[in-house]
Design an enzyme around this catalytic site. Structure first.
Site, PDB file in Angstrom:
ATOM      1  N   ARG A 133      -1.526  18.904 107.170  1.00 47.19           N
ATOM      2  CA  ARG A 133      -1.988  17.921 108.158  1.00 47.19           C
ATOM      3  C   ARG A 133      -1.119  17.923 109.410  1.00 47.19           C
ATOM      4  O   ARG A 133      -1.631  17.811 110.524  1.00 47.19           O
ATOM      5  CB  ARG A 133      -2.047  16.537 107.512  1.00 47.19           C
ATOM      6  CG  ARG A 133      -3.255  16.399 106.579  1.00 47.19           C
ATOM      7  CD  ARG A 133      -3.170  15.182 105.720  1.00 47.19           C
ATOM      8  NE  ARG A 133      -4.442  14.867 105.065  1.00 47.19           N
ATOM      9  CZ  ARG A 133      -4.579  13.967 104.100  1.00 47.19           C
ATOM     10  NH1 ARG A 133      -3.525  13.293 103.679  1.00 47.19           N
ATOM     11  NH2 ARG A 133      -5.759  13.740 103.557  1.00 47.19           N
TER      12      ARG A 133
ATOM     13  N   LYS B  47     -12.016  19.814 104.961  1.00 48.98           N
ATOM     14  CA  LYS B  47     -12.983  18.963 105.659  1.00 48.98           C
ATOM     15  C   LYS B  47     -13.620  19.715 106.837  1.00 48.98           C
ATOM     16  O   LYS B  47     -13.150  20.797 107.222  1.00 48.98           O
ATOM     17  CB  LYS B  47     -12.266  17.688 106.133  1.00 48.98           C
ATOM     18  CG  LYS B  47     -11.740  16.823 104.970  1.00 48.98           C
ATOM     19  CD  LYS B  47     -11.050  15.546 105.477  1.00 48.98           C
ATOM     20  CE  LYS B  47     -10.534  14.698 104.319  1.00 48.98           C
ATOM     21  NZ  LYS B  47      -9.935  13.412 104.789  1.00 48.98           N
TER      22      LYS B  47
ATOM     23  N   PHE C 262     -13.261   2.008 108.343  1.00 48.45           N
ATOM     24  CA  PHE C 262     -13.525   3.378 108.784  1.00 48.45           C
ATOM     25  C   PHE C 262     -14.586   4.094 107.940  1.00 48.45           C
ATOM     26  O   PHE C 262     -14.840   5.280 108.141  1.00 48.45           O
ATOM     27  CB  PHE C 262     -12.221   4.188 108.803  1.00 48.45           C
ATOM     28  CG  PHE C 262     -11.463   4.223 107.486  1.00 48.45           C
ATOM     29  CD1 PHE C 262     -11.846   5.071 106.468  1.00 48.45           C
ATOM     30  CD2 PHE C 262     -10.359   3.397 107.281  1.00 48.45           C
ATOM     31  CE1 PHE C 262     -11.162   5.117 105.262  1.00 48.45           C
ATOM     32  CE2 PHE C 262      -9.657   3.430 106.070  1.00 48.45           C
ATOM     33  CZ  PHE C 262     -10.069   4.299 105.056  1.00 48.45           C
TER      34      PHE C 262
ATOM     35  N   ASN D 167      -8.326  14.980 109.351  1.00 48.01           N
ATOM     36  CA  ASN D 167      -7.019  15.412 108.858  1.00 48.01           C
ATOM     37  C   ASN D 167      -7.086  16.600 107.888  1.00 48.01           C
ATOM     38  O   ASN D 167      -6.267  16.740 106.998  1.00 48.01           O
ATOM     39  CB  ASN D 167      -6.262  14.213 108.261  1.00 48.01           C
ATOM     40  CG  ASN D 167      -7.017  13.555 107.118  1.00 48.01           C
ATOM     41  OD1 ASN D 167      -8.087  14.004 106.736  1.00 48.01           O
ATOM     42  ND2 ASN D 167      -6.442  12.506 106.559  1.00 48.01           N
TER      43      ASN D 167
ATOM     44  N   TYR E  21     -17.055   8.843  98.688  1.00 48.51           N
ATOM     45  CA  TYR E  21     -16.049   7.906  99.199  1.00 48.51           C
ATOM     46  C   TYR E  21     -16.367   6.449  98.851  1.00 48.51           C
ATOM     47  O   TYR E  21     -15.897   5.534  99.549  1.00 48.51           O
ATOM     48  CB  TYR E  21     -15.911   8.061 100.717  1.00 48.51           C
ATOM     49  CG  TYR E  21     -15.024   9.225 101.148  1.00 48.51           C
ATOM     50  CD1 TYR E  21     -13.662   9.245 100.813  1.00 48.51           C
ATOM     51  CD2 TYR E  21     -15.525  10.279 101.895  1.00 48.51           C
ATOM     52  CE1 TYR E  21     -12.843  10.292 101.201  1.00 48.51           C
ATOM     53  CE2 TYR E  21     -14.704  11.337 102.296  1.00 48.51           C
ATOM     54  CZ  TYR E  21     -13.370  11.333 101.948  1.00 48.51           C
ATOM     55  OH  TYR E  21     -12.541  12.358 102.339  1.00 48.51           O
TER      56      TYR E  21
ATOM     57  N   GLU F 253     -13.934  13.161  90.827  1.00 52.01           N
ATOM     58  CA  GLU F 253     -14.236  13.968  92.016  1.00 52.01           C
ATOM     59  C   GLU F 253     -14.642  15.399  91.652  1.00 52.01           C
ATOM     60  O   GLU F 253     -15.549  15.967  92.258  1.00 52.01           O
ATOM     61  CB  GLU F 253     -13.022  13.964  92.956  1.00 52.01           C
ATOM     62  CG  GLU F 253     -12.791  12.576  93.563  1.00 52.01           C
ATOM     63  CD  GLU F 253     -11.549  12.490  94.440  1.00 52.01           C
ATOM     64  OE1 GLU F 253     -10.795  13.471  94.543  1.00 52.01           O
ATOM     65  OE2 GLU F 253     -11.345  11.420  95.042  1.00 52.01           O
TER      66      GLU F 253
HETATM   67  P1  ATP Z   1      -7.922  11.815 101.154  1.00 54.72           P
HETATM   68  O1  ATP Z   1      -8.498  10.745 100.259  1.00 54.72           O
HETATM   69  O2  ATP Z   1      -8.920  12.375 102.141  1.00 54.72           O
HETATM   70  O3  ATP Z   1      -7.184  12.868 100.415  1.00 54.72           O
HETATM   71  P2  ATP Z   1      -5.757  10.077 101.705  1.00 54.72           P
HETATM   72  O4  ATP Z   1      -5.770   9.755 100.244  1.00 54.72           O
HETATM   73  O5  ATP Z   1      -4.478  10.536 102.308  1.00 54.72           O
HETATM   74  O6  ATP Z   1      -6.819  11.164 102.065  1.00 54.72           O
HETATM   75  P3  ATP Z   1      -7.260   7.634 102.083  1.00 54.72           P
HETATM   76  O7  ATP Z   1      -6.533   6.376 102.331  1.00 54.72           O
HETATM   77  O8  ATP Z   1      -7.827   7.892 100.710  1.00 54.72           O
HETATM   78  O9  ATP Z   1      -6.312   8.844 102.517  1.00 54.72           O
HETATM   79  O10 ATP Z   1      -8.411   7.745 103.144  1.00 54.72           O
HETATM   80  C1  ATP Z   1      -9.460   8.687 102.981  1.00 54.72           C
HETATM   81  C2  ATP Z   1      -9.730   9.357 104.293  1.00 54.72           C
HETATM   82  O11 ATP Z   1     -10.244   8.395 105.207  1.00 54.72           O
HETATM   83  C3  ATP Z   1      -8.499   9.920 105.017  1.00 54.72           C
HETATM   84  O12 ATP Z   1      -8.124  11.189 104.574  1.00 54.72           O
HETATM   85  C4  ATP Z   1      -8.978   9.944 106.445  1.00 54.72           C
HETATM   86  O13 ATP Z   1      -9.850  11.068 106.680  1.00 54.72           O
HETATM   87  C5  ATP Z   1      -9.801   8.675 106.523  1.00 54.72           C
HETATM   88  N1  ATP Z   1      -8.989   7.540 106.977  1.00 54.72           N
HETATM   89  C6  ATP Z   1      -7.998   6.903 106.305  1.00 54.72           C
HETATM   90  N2  ATP Z   1      -7.466   5.906 107.015  1.00 54.72           N
HETATM   91  C7  ATP Z   1      -8.154   5.881 108.191  1.00 54.72           C
HETATM   92  C8  ATP Z   1      -8.104   5.072 109.357  1.00 54.72           C
HETATM   93  N3  ATP Z   1      -7.244   4.071 109.472  1.00 54.72           N
HETATM   94  N4  ATP Z   1      -8.960   5.373 110.364  1.00 54.72           N
HETATM   95  C9  ATP Z   1      -9.859   6.374 110.264  1.00 54.72           C
HETATM   96  N5  ATP Z   1      -9.964   7.171 109.183  1.00 54.72           N
HETATM   97  C10 ATP Z   1      -9.128   6.933 108.162  1.00 54.72           C
END
Ligand code: ATP
Ligand code: MG
Length: 139
Positions: free
Chosen positions: A102, A9, A57, A112, A49, A126
């Site tokens: 992370r 990212k 968020f 992250n 997304y 994706e």
């Molecule tokens: P990714 O999809 O990026 O691999 P993930 O599967 O661990 O991460 P998701 O729940 O899919 O997490 O959320 C996608 C992304 O949205 C997260 O990686 C983070 O960057 C952001 N995100 C998730 N939860 C929050 C939150 N509570 N507040 C702000 N940003 C968030």
């Protein structure tokens, strides 16, 4: 053999840890099947997304993902979806295991460092979102 999409990212690129992240994949025996650096538009980030469009968020996340260049990679290997998520650590870096990407490099829950697909179906969507038939072999 499985495939997954990884993204370094904008925060990871800005922190100069592209090589560090890739080294962790290669050290774990994961192959990079395709790779490029791009800078997403807001529309492109919203498309990627789309599953999160109702989340509070979503707007902040898509702003962040367009704030600078990213590195997108298709990773390949046995059980690579789970392997990659283990290397990444928990979404919230404060809950991530020691030695994960992370835990070592995230700034907060949003910034992250890395993305990784969470299932075979999302991985296929994706990878197809970012790579065409000239860039990755069909399978
Ligand atoms: P990714 O999809 O990026 O691999 P993930 O599967 O661990 O991460 P998701 O729940 O899919 O997490 O959320 C996608 C992304 O949205 C997260 O990686 C983070 O960057 C952001 N995100 C998730 N939860 C929050 C939150 N509570 N507040 C702000 N940003 C968030
Ligand atoms: Mg996710």
């Amino acid at each position: 053999m499985e495939r997954t999409l990884s993204i370094i990212k904008p925060d990871g690129v800005a922190k100069n840890v592209i090589g560090e992240v890739i080294k962790r994949f290669e050290t774990d025996g994961i192959k990079i099947a395709a790779m490029k650096m791009i800078h997403l538009t807001k529309i492109q980030a919203q498309g990627f997304y789309a599953v999160h469009k109702e989340r509070p968020f979503f707007n902040s996340l898509t702003d962040f993902m367009t704030s600078g260049p990213i590195v997108v990679m298709a990773l390949e290997g046995e059980d690579v979806i789970a392997k990659n998520r283990k290397l990444m650590g928990a979404t919230n870096f404060e809950e991530a295991e020691q030695g994960t990407i992370r835990k070592d490099y995230a700034t907060n829950i949003e910034q992250n460092v890395v993305h990784g697909s969470d299932a075979p179906e999302t991985a296929a969507f994706e990878i197809g979102y970012f790579f065409n038939d000239l860039e990755i072999q069909k399978r």
